[in-house]
Design an enzyme around this catalytic site. Structure first.
Site, mmCIF file in Angstrom:
data_model
loop_
_atom_site.group_PDB
_atom_site.id
_atom_site.type_symbol
_atom_site.label_atom_id
_atom_site.label_comp_id
_atom_site.label_asym_id
_atom_site.label_seq_id
_atom_site.Cartn_x
_atom_site.Cartn_y
_atom_site.Cartn_z
ATOM 1 N N ASP A 55 -8.347 5.146 -2.531
ATOM 2 C CA ASP A 55 -7.724 5.999 -3.750
ATOM 3 C C ASP A 55 -8.833 6.245 -4.649
ATOM 4 O O ASP A 55 -9.693 5.490 -5.088
ATOM 5 C CB ASP A 55 -6.576 5.680 -4.249
ATOM 6 N N HIS A 81 -1.190 15.545 2.070
ATOM 7 C CA HIS A 81 -0.959 15.215 0.619
ATOM 8 C C HIS A 81 -2.235 15.609 -0.144
ATOM 9 O O HIS A 81 -2.061 16.446 -1.173
ATOM 10 C CB HIS A 81 -0.838 13.429 0.456
HETATM 11 FE FE1 N7H Z 1 -2.168 10.962 -4.517
HETATM 12 N N1 N7H Z 1 -2.110 7.961 -0.955
HETATM 13 O O1 N7H Z 1 -2.329 6.875 -0.791
HETATM 14 O O2 N7H Z 1 -1.366 8.569 0.131
HETATM 15 N N2 N7H Z 1 -3.394 10.251 -3.342
HETATM 16 N N3 N7H Z 1 -0.865 9.432 -4.097
HETATM 17 N N4 N7H Z 1 -0.610 11.818 -5.940
HETATM 18 N N5 N7H Z 1 -3.510 12.437 -5.244
HETATM 19 C C1 N7H Z 1 -4.732 10.644 -3.279
HETATM 20 O O3 N7H Z 1 -9.073 11.810 -2.821
HETATM 21 C C2 N7H Z 1 -1.160 8.698 -3.060
HETATM 22 C C3 N7H Z 1 0.487 11.172 -6.330
HETATM 23 C C4 N7H Z 1 -3.045 13.301 -6.000
HETATM 24 O O4 N7H Z 1 -8.766 16.232 -5.089
HETATM 25 C C5 N7H Z 1 -5.503 9.907 -2.127
HETATM 26 O O5 N7H Z 1 -8.834 10.346 -4.473
HETATM 27 C C6 N7H Z 1 0.215 7.698 -2.923
HETATM 28 C C7 N7H Z 1 1.174 11.915 -7.133
HETATM 29 C C8 N7H Z 1 -4.302 14.165 -6.254
HETATM 30 O O6 N7H Z 1 -8.378 16.041 -2.752
HETATM 31 C C9 N7H Z 1 -4.562 9.063 -1.663
HETATM 32 C C10 N7H Z 1 0.940 7.986 -3.970
HETATM 33 C C11 N7H Z 1 0.521 12.862 -7.620
HETATM 34 C C12 N7H Z 1 -5.184 13.626 -5.365
HETATM 35 C C13 N7H Z 1 -3.245 9.031 -2.370
HETATM 36 C C14 N7H Z 1 0.225 9.289 -4.607
HETATM 37 C C15 N7H Z 1 -0.767 12.694 -6.693
HETATM 38 C C16 N7H Z 1 -4.816 12.723 -4.666
HETATM 39 C C17 N7H Z 1 -6.918 10.370 -1.760
HETATM 40 C C18 N7H Z 1 2.176 7.536 -4.437
HETATM 41 C C19 N7H Z 1 0.544 14.105 -8.481
HETATM 42 C C20 N7H Z 1 -6.690 14.025 -5.339
HETATM 43 C C21 N7H Z 1 -8.021 9.622 -2.399
HETATM 44 C C22 N7H Z 1 2.642 6.350 -4.279
HETATM 45 C C23 N7H Z 1 1.809 14.380 -8.840
HETATM 46 C C24 N7H Z 1 -6.942 15.227 -4.236
HETATM 47 C C25 N7H Z 1 -8.815 10.435 -3.563
HETATM 48 C C26 N7H Z 1 -8.078 15.728 -4.018
HETATM 49 C C27 N7H Z 1 -5.301 11.779 -3.853
HETATM 50 C C28 N7H Z 1 -2.152 8.659 -1.992
HETATM 51 C C29 N7H Z 1 0.933 9.666 -5.723
HETATM 52 C C30 N7H Z 1 -2.044 13.611 -6.905
HETATM 53 C C31 N7H Z 1 -5.065 8.214 -0.546
HETATM 54 C C32 N7H Z 1 0.331 6.529 -2.151
HETATM 55 C C33 N7H Z 1 2.501 11.607 -7.894
HETATM 56 C C34 N7H Z 1 -4.618 15.199 -7.171
#
Ligand code: N7H
Length: 524
Positions: A230, A376
């Site tokens: 992440d 996601h």
């Molecule tokens: Fe997410 N996951 O592990 O599945 N997220 N996220 N997120 N997220 C991202 O690209 C995760 C949550 C964003 O620019 C990655 O850095 C989990 C909320 C945004 O392409 C992974 C949870 C919100 C991005 C996860 C969670 C976001 C992003 C890829 C909760 C907003 C950038 C790593 C437990 C409201 C996307 C990366 C881009 C990436 C996960 C929550 C937003 C692996 C487990 C609540 C903007």
């Protein structure tokens, strides 16, 4: 351009008449400095700029005035969130002036190991806290003003599908005035710093709640609890990010910092300017049901001729997220992981969904075989699926950290969570309704986003979306890449997720003021 600053020795107070423009360097560190970074450094994550690289930018931000957590992202080794209530505003403000503000870490300081304190300290206030301290200015953000709890029942759009029944009482009480963010490489350092702050503030505050975050151990450092790397993708902030890594979108600092270029609510900010260089901090405690998530993947492998069941399960998880656990984006490597690509920050974020170069006979923009519309990372950052003028206002800077223990053998064996673990989610933006709540409501939880025209049942975000109430099953289209008939619409097989694997335990909205802003508050 600002001059390079000299390394200051611990316990030295240097006269403020020195020439360095980085005035925040010129103070004492009663608890010392460090020789090892506060940050973890997984290869997949882009490096932070040096102070010199920031200073080379024509529009360089005043990093001496901006608290250290806002622009740096998700790299902390250990981080404590200490939520408190203010009992005695006069004493609290007096201690802020005499002791606390001197402890607050600036962005300048965090960028170099030489200038990092042993424990970085940030301080942010809720609207309830600003009211308690006698700050009467409206900050121009209605979500902040009303508080996160009111999103569940109030008139403003809050996180759809959220439900007070899963919130911790500490967040439903509506009494949190502020939060200290303490970051270091050891819990001992954090505990020492917290004890010192508590001793300074005495009975002027009461502890309401604390949550200890930590990077996961060993090679899992940087991975969240489901196992995915992440913090790879963050927007490039004009006036700060240098160099800009391939795939990063440069956006004006006012999307994250009040009062900076392109702040969408500039006219609504306090006229005196004290809020400038502050940012709204959205905190959410998001519990992750890891053994249950793993069990679902194990029992529902994608059925591909060439894949073993284990590989089919891995592919399903990767298509739910949009990246393999290593961090490699599935749009660039759709059928198998590529750890070398994952570990290269010059390539692992360099894509958009317009690019059809990897399968030249298919228009991948409207085709989910490389990346589901509902993955996601595509839901929260649809990279070219929309016009940049529509897409870019919704960037946030994520500064989250995992919390809770590693999976136990018994949890692995039973597939049932016996411990609370998840993500201490932190997002910074200058307008909560453009950032966090927009992402939750308009993109994450919309069944038809993006491209309902090509697939009307894309589904909600498979990681954090909810449909038909908490814990209800949800159909997600496009997760199964079994090649559809491209002449038809909506031919993608639905995968049914039986329940939610991420549960909101609640949170609060805070304002993380600049150093000047903290001084203003102390004097209010
Ligand atoms: Fe997410 N996951 O592990 O599945 N997220 N996220 N997120 N997220 C991202 O690209 C995760 C949550 C964003 O620019 C990655 O850095 C989990 C909320 C945004 O392409 C992974 C949870 C919100 C991005 C996860 C969670 C976001 C992003 C890829 C909760 C907003 C950038 C790593 C437990 C409201 C996307 C990366 C881009 C990436 C996960 C929550 C937003 C692996 C487990 C609540 C903007």
């Amino acid at each position: 351009m600002r001059a390079t600053f000299a390394i200051l020795s611990a316990l030295t107070i240097v006269s403020s008449s020195l020439a360095s423009p980085h005035s925040r360097q010129r103070r004492s560190y009663p608890l010392g400095r460090r020789s090892k970074s506060i940050f973890i450094s997984p290869a997949a994550l882009p490096s932070l700029p040096t102070v010199q690289a920031v200073d080379e930018l024509d529009d360089a931000l005043n990093t001496d005035n901006i608290q250290s957590d806002i622009l740096v992202g998700m790299k902390k080794s250990q981080e404590l969130f200490y939520f408190f209530k203010i009992n005695d505003a006069a004493t609290f403000k007096s201690k802020m002036s005499s002791d606390i503000i001197a402890l607050i870490t600036t962005t300048t300081e965090i960028l170099s190991v030489d200038t990092q304190p042993v424990t970085a300290v940030n301080l942010a206030f809720s609207q309830h806290g600003l009211d308690t301290l006698g700050v009467t200015d409206d900050l121009g953000d209605p979500n902040f003003t009303n508080g996160q709890l009111s999103d569940l029942t109030g008139d403003l759009p809050g996180p759809i599908g959220d439900d007070e029944s899963t919130w911790l009482p500490e967040f439903t009480a509506g009494t949190i005035d502020g939060v200290f963010l303490l970051a270091s490489d050891t819990v001992d350092n954090i505990d020492t710093q917290l004890a010192s702050i508590q001793s300074t503030l005495g009975s002027s505050i009461t502890t309401l709640y604390q949550i200890q975050g930590a990077a996961r151990p060993g090679s899992e450092a940087g991975h969240e609890h489901f196992g995915f790397m992440d913090g790879i993708s963050q927007p490039a902030v004009n006036g700060f990010t240098n160099p800009i890594y391939p795939g990063q979108t440069p956006v004006d600092a006012g999307l994250f910092l009040v009062g900076e270029a392109s702040d969408p609510n500039l006219a609504a900010r306090p006229a005196s300017g004290w809020a400038t260089d502050g940012s709204f901090l959205v905190f959410r405690q998001l519990q992750q049901l890891v053994p249950e998530f793993n069990e679902f993947l194990t029992t529902h492998p994608l059925d591909q001729d060439t894949l073993t069941p284990e590989e089919g399960s891995e592919l399903l998880g990767a298509r739910m997220v949009g990246r393999w656990k290593s961090g490699a984006p599935i749009f660039l490597t759709p059928t198998q992981d590529d750890p070398v690509l994952a570990a290269d920050p010059t390539r692992n974020n360099n894509f958009d969904y317009l690019d059809n170069s990897t399968q030249s006979n298919v228009d991948n923009h409207f085709n989910q075989s490389q990346c589901p519309f509902g993955a996601h990372i595509r839901k929260v950052h649809p990279r070219g699926d929309l016009d940049p003028s529509v897409e870019n206002p919704h960037f946030i800077i994520r500064s989250s950290i995992p919390y809770g223990p590693e999976l136990t053998a018994s949890e692995n064996a039973t597939g049932i969570s016996a411990n609370d673990r998840g993500l201490a989610f932190v997002a910074y933006q200058s307008d909560i309704s453009n950032g966090f709540t927009f992402l939750q409501n308009v993109w994450i939880n919309s069944v038809g986003f993006p491209f309902g025209k090509y697939d009307p049942t894309v589904g909600v975000d498979p990681i954090i979306g909810t449909l038909n109430g908490l814990g209800a099953p949800k159909n997600i289209s496009g997760l199964d890449p079994a090649v559809p008939d491209l002449d038809q619409t909506d031919v993608w097989h639905d995968v049914v997720l039986p329940t939610d694997y991420v549960i909101s335990k609640g949170g609060e909205y805070f304002f993380s003021p600049s150093l000047n802003g903290l001084a203003f508050i102390a004097g209010a």
